[in-house]
Design an enzyme around this catalytic site. Structure first.
Site, PDB file in Angstrom:
ATOM      1  CB  SER A   1      -0.918  -0.005   1.217  1.00 46.58           C
ATOM      2  OG  SER A   1      -0.152  -0.142   2.383  1.00 46.58           O
TER       3      SER A   1
ATOM      4  CE  LYS B   1       0.228   9.504  -0.715  1.00 47.11           C
ATOM      5  NZ  LYS B   1       0.190   8.191  -0.028  1.00 47.11           N
TER       6      LYS B   1
END
Lengths: 239, 239
Positions: free
Chosen positions: B154, B193
DNA sequence: GTTGACACAGAACACTTGTTCGTATATAAT
DNA sequence: ATTATATACGAACAAGTGTTCTGTGTCAAC
């Protein structure tokens, strides 16, 4: 002196936090005025006033008449976040130094050990990468490993970024499932892929499963240069 | 620019040595005139001349018009006097042990280090990863770092694979450009991120430039858990 | 010889920065 | 009321500091 020099006010801790943040972000210490701006103090004298208290309490050091000479000596006791601490870290475990031979780009063959004459080296054989022996597979012989820094985003399908460091072992053959650095004759291209022999042809599978594989029908056009042992990405460094 | 910017003269290495020594002794960087005094240069302009070359070559960074803002980015290739000769045999090949606290998956919050020092009994991590101190940014405090193993694909948009080891530092805030581990309240999801604050909202940019960013309009729904310091991929292990 | 790149010095300038002084306003102790 | 202390502002100053401009001299190439 001032407030018995016992306890830190909120201003004090704010200053300490700012010193840490600034130091982390910029790599050096803020000036008095920069501190004042941050903690909402208009006069430099008041900042100096607080700094002298912190200095007396032993939290920081300053050198007289020298700009940006504040050094944090010990962490402020409040400090919401970390603390973590005191790991034994008496690690005398083995470490190996792996020579960083150069850069790997899609458009050129990769630098290889012992073939590279030191005369033309851009950076020479002077940089190296240190890795704990415990992080390498036991079977590896550390002395034959070498490292390359990835240049450009062309290895992105191998899940390897610009700036990543790949550690590889020289090899001319590969087993199924190995990640290898290969030179593709017909494309004039270096690439990193997972290697799979399928009958007479070879499938080069990108690490990123969303990307399509490459098929090489003539194995002569594929030169395996080395097997990838490890990839290291240092995120915090200069971009 | 000047001398092809390829090789370091003796002056350059002297400057680099001085920067390191000064930084170690005083805790901050020298001024241009202090550098000039040490290397025997009378004019500040000539020091600036050399510093600009070192900056262009990527050895140091400077912030314009800011005093003592020189930061050493990478060690000078020559002149390793301390490791060999007179200095105590203390190799600066220091190694740090970073606790491996667990696994990071998209569907659950990440394990975090306990920050209470007085807590009931210690249960050390069942495993740890060893990293050379020289591979970490100098500013990092190794004792507060922790490591997680990535579970699942993921994080693929962050260029991070199943099985990769990410090393992070606890943090509740982030600066633009930091790669952070965040928990998204409205998605019930952990993700890695790049962090960019854009006015009132936050942009979370995948490391893979071909993928679209996520925008968080309400910063309260975004919990920064830590900053990613390093990513390690051991390729040879799983087969 | 001329040119041009390079290595240096010196000075001038503007800005940054640490320091100090005077002043002001609370609060608490006397 | 008076004093002392801690907190705060602003101004002014001297030094520290980075930047830039004008030179000077060398040395190799043309």
């Amino acid at each position: 002196m001032s407030p018995r020099e016992k306890k830190l006010s909120e201003r004090h801790t704010r200053i300490m936090e700012f010193l840490n943040d600034f130091q982390e972000k910029r790599g050096y210490s803020p000036s008095i005025r920069e501190i004042g701006d941050f903690i909402g103090v208009k006069s430099t004298s008041l900042v100096d006033y607080y700094l002298r208290q912190l200095e007396d309490m032993g939290y920081i050091s300053r050198d007289g008449h020298v700009s940006r000479s504040i050094c944090v000596l010990k962490p402020a006791p409040s400090a919401e976040k970390k603390a973590a601490a005191t790991s034994p870290m008496a690690a005398l475990r083995e470490m190996v130094s792996i020579p960083l031979l150069g850069r790997i780009v899609a458009s050129a063959p990769i630098p290889m050990p012992q073939l590279s004459d030191s005369s033309d080296g851009y950076f020479g054989p002077d940089s190296s990468v240190d890795v704990a022996r415990s992080m390498l597979p036991v079977r590896e012989r550390p002395s034959e490993l070498f490292a390359l820094e990835v240049d450009g985003d062309s290895m992105i399908d191998a899940m390897i970024n610009d700036g990543d460091i790949v550690i590889l072992r020289p090899a001319v053959e590969a087993n199924n499932g190995d990640m290898v650095a290969v030179w593709l004759d017909d494309r004039d291209e270096t690439t990193l892929k997972y290697f799979y022999r399928e009958g007479n042809r070879v499938r080069l599978q990108p690490a990123n499963p969303t990307m399509a594989p490459i098929y090489i029908d003539n194995p002569r056009h594929l030169r395996v240069m080395g097997k990838v042992v490890m990839v290291i990405r240092q995120v915090g460094l200069a971009a």
